[in-house]
Design an enzyme around this catalytic site. Structure first.
Site, short mmCIF file in Angstrom:
data_model
loop_
_atom_site.label_atom_id
_atom_site.label_comp_id
_atom_site.label_asym_id
_atom_site.label_seq_id
_atom_site.Cartn_x
_atom_site.Cartn_y
_atom_site.Cartn_z
N ASP A 31 0.82 -1.23 0.00
CA ASP A 31 0.00 0.00 0.00
C ASP A 31 0.85 1.27 0.00
O ASP A 31 0.59 2.20 0.78
CB ASP A 31 -0.92 0.04 1.23
CG ASP A 31 -1.59 -1.29 1.54
OD1 ASP A 31 -1.82 -2.06 0.59
OD2 ASP A 31 -1.89 -1.54 2.71
N GLU A 201 -10.95 -0.97 -3.30
CA GLU A 201 -10.19 -0.27 -2.25
C GLU A 201 -9.09 0.57 -2.89
O GLU A 201 -9.00 0.69 -4.12
CB GLU A 201 -9.57 -1.30 -1.30
CG GLU A 201 -8.60 -2.27 -1.99
CD GLU A 201 -8.18 -3.42 -1.12
OE1 GLU A 201 -8.81 -3.68 -0.08
OE2 GLU A 201 -7.19 -4.11 -1.49
#
Length: 319
Positions: A31, A201
């Site tokens: 991420d 997401e």
């Protein structure tokens, strides 16, 4: 003759090393958010491990995108009393000479649990960061969006937005100038849903040629379908119609390529995509590494599909 052979060997090794810059640093990290502060590239990733072990964040800095310095534990749960685990997806932005780190914590599954999106603050990009509010900024499931995967976007007019959401829903909200809360939209709503088709997401947004490029991750983060797609609109509120995928795995290079960010070089029209992927040798879902590739546009300003590589990018300093 020996000296000549040694010299050629050094050149060969140097070229070989230079051609294999992915992953950009060692360790399991995911991420990643890339950003530039003071002519230095910064990457803020999630420490990729079991949720119970995700109690801190490291950061990495570089002057050229190739040589990286690790800044360990810029934030941990000792500085955020309400956060216990699953410290995820940091997003860092500078505001009035302070650095604000937005993060997700505790992987809450309902409004009854303690956790959500928090903010930490520091006087330097490398921290140390301390809890800013003493509580989560977002701790409820508005419009069905799990309060994770936050991204802070600064618009052309100086307005800061929080864009976030898991569980296939994405919200946008206007931040107060001091980041202590939100400013309602004209219709008095606080959280507007901007979820595009196939969104899962990892939202990210940037402006290019006065267009708003909205990007996100699709598929399951441990599966072969994990990828990045995008849309373009005239406003940060959309509407965003999905254009297509631009980043996905390559069975010859790595699996699970996704959850990215974008860096634009300030001296040129060169864009880089920072993302995580899983090596072909790994079966553990948490074995994720951070990589960088160049990202290109076609003559109509659409993003070309990104080719993931082991070579990565060449050194590119900031003047």
């Amino acid at each position: 003759m020996k000296q000549v052979l040694f010299f050629l060997f050094v050149i060969f090794c140097s070229k070989t090393i230079a051609q294999n810059n992915n992953p950009i640093f060692k360790g399991w990290y995911a991420d990643p958010e890339g950003i530039i502060f003071d002519k230095t590239y910064w990457v803020y990733p999630t420490f990729s491990a079991r949720y119970e072990d995700q109690v801190f964040l490291d950061a990495f800095s570089s002057k050229d995108l190739v040589h990286w310095i690790k800044h360990p534990r810029i934030l941990d749960t000792t500085a955020v009393k309400w956060a216990k685990k699953a410290i995820w997806a940091p997003s860092v932005i500078k505001n009035k000479n302070k650095y604000f780190l937005f993060f997700g914590a505790n992987d809450i599954q309902s409004d009854k649990e303690r956790g959500g999106i928090g903010i930490a603050v520091a006087s330097k990009p490398q921290g140390p960061y301390k809890d800013y509010l003493g509580k989560p900024l977002v701790d409820k499931f508005y419009n069905g969006a799990q309060p994770i995967d936050q991204f802070v976007f600064k618009d052309k007019d100086g307005q800061y937005y929080l864009i976030y959401g898991g569980w296939k829903h994405c919200n946008i909200a206007k931040l107060k100038p001091d980041f202590t809360g939100f400013v309602p939209f004209e219709d008095k709503t606080v959280f507007k849903e901007i979820t595009p088709e196939n969104y899962v997401e990892g939202p990210f947004m940037f402006i290019r040629n006065n267009k708003y490029y909205f990007m996100w991750s699709e598929g399951g983060w441990t599966g072969p379908d994990y990828c990045v797609a995008y849309a373009v609109a005239d406003s940060p509120l959309g509407p965003f119609k999905r254009i297509g995928k631009i980043l996905e795995q390559d069975s010859k290079i790595a699996n699970g390529a996704g959850h990215h960010s974008v860096i634009k070089h300030p001296d040129s029209d060169v864009y880089y995509i920072v993302y995580h992927r899983r090596p072909l040798t790994e079966t553990n879902g948490n074995s994720r590494e951070t990589c960088v590739e160049e990202m290109h546009f076609d003559e109509n300003d659409f993003i070309k599909p990104v080719v993931i590589t082991n070579e990565g990018v060449k050194a590119h300093s900031i003047k």
